[in-house]
Design an enzyme around this catalytic site. Sequence first.
Site, PDB file in Angstrom:
ATOM      1  N   GLY A 192       0.836  -1.198   0.000  1.00 42.01           N
ATOM      2  CA  GLY A 192       0.000   0.000   0.000  1.00 42.01           C
ATOM      3  C   GLY A 192       0.865   1.239   0.000  1.00 42.01           C
ATOM      4  N   HIS A 193       0.205   2.385   0.169  1.00 43.08           N
ATOM      5  CA  HIS A 193       0.910   3.668   0.137  1.00 43.08           C
ATOM      6  C   HIS A 193       1.163   4.234   1.522  1.00 43.08           C
ATOM      7  CE1 HIS A 193      -0.531   4.546  -4.275  1.00 43.08           C
ATOM      8  NE2 HIS A 193       0.189   3.441  -4.160  1.00 43.08           N
ATOM      9  N   GLY A 194       0.901   3.440   2.567  1.00 42.17           N
ATOM     10  CA  GLY A 194       1.154   3.901   3.920  1.00 42.17           C
ATOM     11  C   GLY A 194      -0.051   4.598   4.531  1.00 42.17           C
TER      12      GLY A 194
END
Length: 400
Positions: free
Chosen positions: A242-244
């Site tokens: 994911g992107h955090g």
Amino acid sequence: MGSKFVQFVCLVFLLVSIVKVGAQQAVFDVMNHGGVTDGKTDNSKVFTDVWNQACQNNGGGVVLFPTGTYFVEPVVLYGGCKGPIGVQIEGTLLAPEELESSVDIDHWIAFQYVDNLVINGGGSLDGQGPSAWPFNDCLKNPQCKRLPTSLRLDFVTNASIDRITSINSKNVHINIFASQNITISNIKISAPGDSPNTDGIHLGSSHNIQILDSVIATGDDCISFSTGTNNVNISGVRCGPGHGISIGSLGKVDGDDVSFVDIRNCSFVGTQNGVRVKTWAPSEAGTVSHLNVENIEMDNVENPIIIDQQYCPSRSCNAEEFSKVQIKDVKFKNIWGTSSTKYVVTLKCSQTSPCQEIELTDINLNYNGLEGSGVSACSNVEVEAYGQQTPPACTEKIMM
């Protein structure tokens, strides 16, 4: 006297038993009201009808989906209930796969204006997203249509989501809007790392939110924040892929605000970012404040710590201009692990609204590449550093 005492105890026991039975919520099993578990027959009317019965039951009710696969077209479930209301999902709810039945609608299962809501049961929501993901192109296509969030809570108060799995949402998995006093715990969210805009949990205009002890693996932000969100506690979350966790992007409209966010005891594995604050360039005025990030493990994360006030992913912005969002009182403490890029810490703040009161305490992040060591790069920021600093704080200036 002994006989009277026994009679008294029996009377008390009877009264307590009556109170307990009266306080129990009635269970409304969808299988007793026409539910079908073949994964093909639409159960949306059954869901709505049973919800309305449970909602209007004096003392509250629980909608039960026993083990099985229930195909459900998009539904909106309204509040105004006569007691606490629950949805106990023990089986799998299956969204429409065909794109024609899902475009230009913002929800699959939505709850609106509900108080005292519990969603649990150990079951799953399967959004059947792969058929829709190729059409999730709004950054490039201004004529794009909306794709549905799997689970929406709009104007909901005093709610919990516990022991639920969300799989392959067409868009965001769980969206919380204009809601307060919400606890999300022990959930699992899963979608491929390249699935577009499949944020795990998105928060907007909401207050007093807890996200606890959950696993989020998806194609966009594990948890994202939009304007008007404050008093959020995130703990025990494992993010990746994911992107955090992203605060923002902010600054599209005047007055964007996110404040009092506490992120602790979380881990990020193979994500694009760890904890990120991002604001548009240029932007309207706004504020990000009182952000505390503590006891975080980073494992092969591209940007473990990042503030980006020149966020510009599309043609509608200009990275040469500056953000007016003020970022202040942000603390990163006891952050350790590895970065997949040299830029381990990036604090790229606005020239017109420099970041204030940024603290780095006990940072131990190493670049796991073959050449050189990690870098902490900063611009337009007021930083105070304490304890261990690997890499040393703000050793490189970012050229704007």
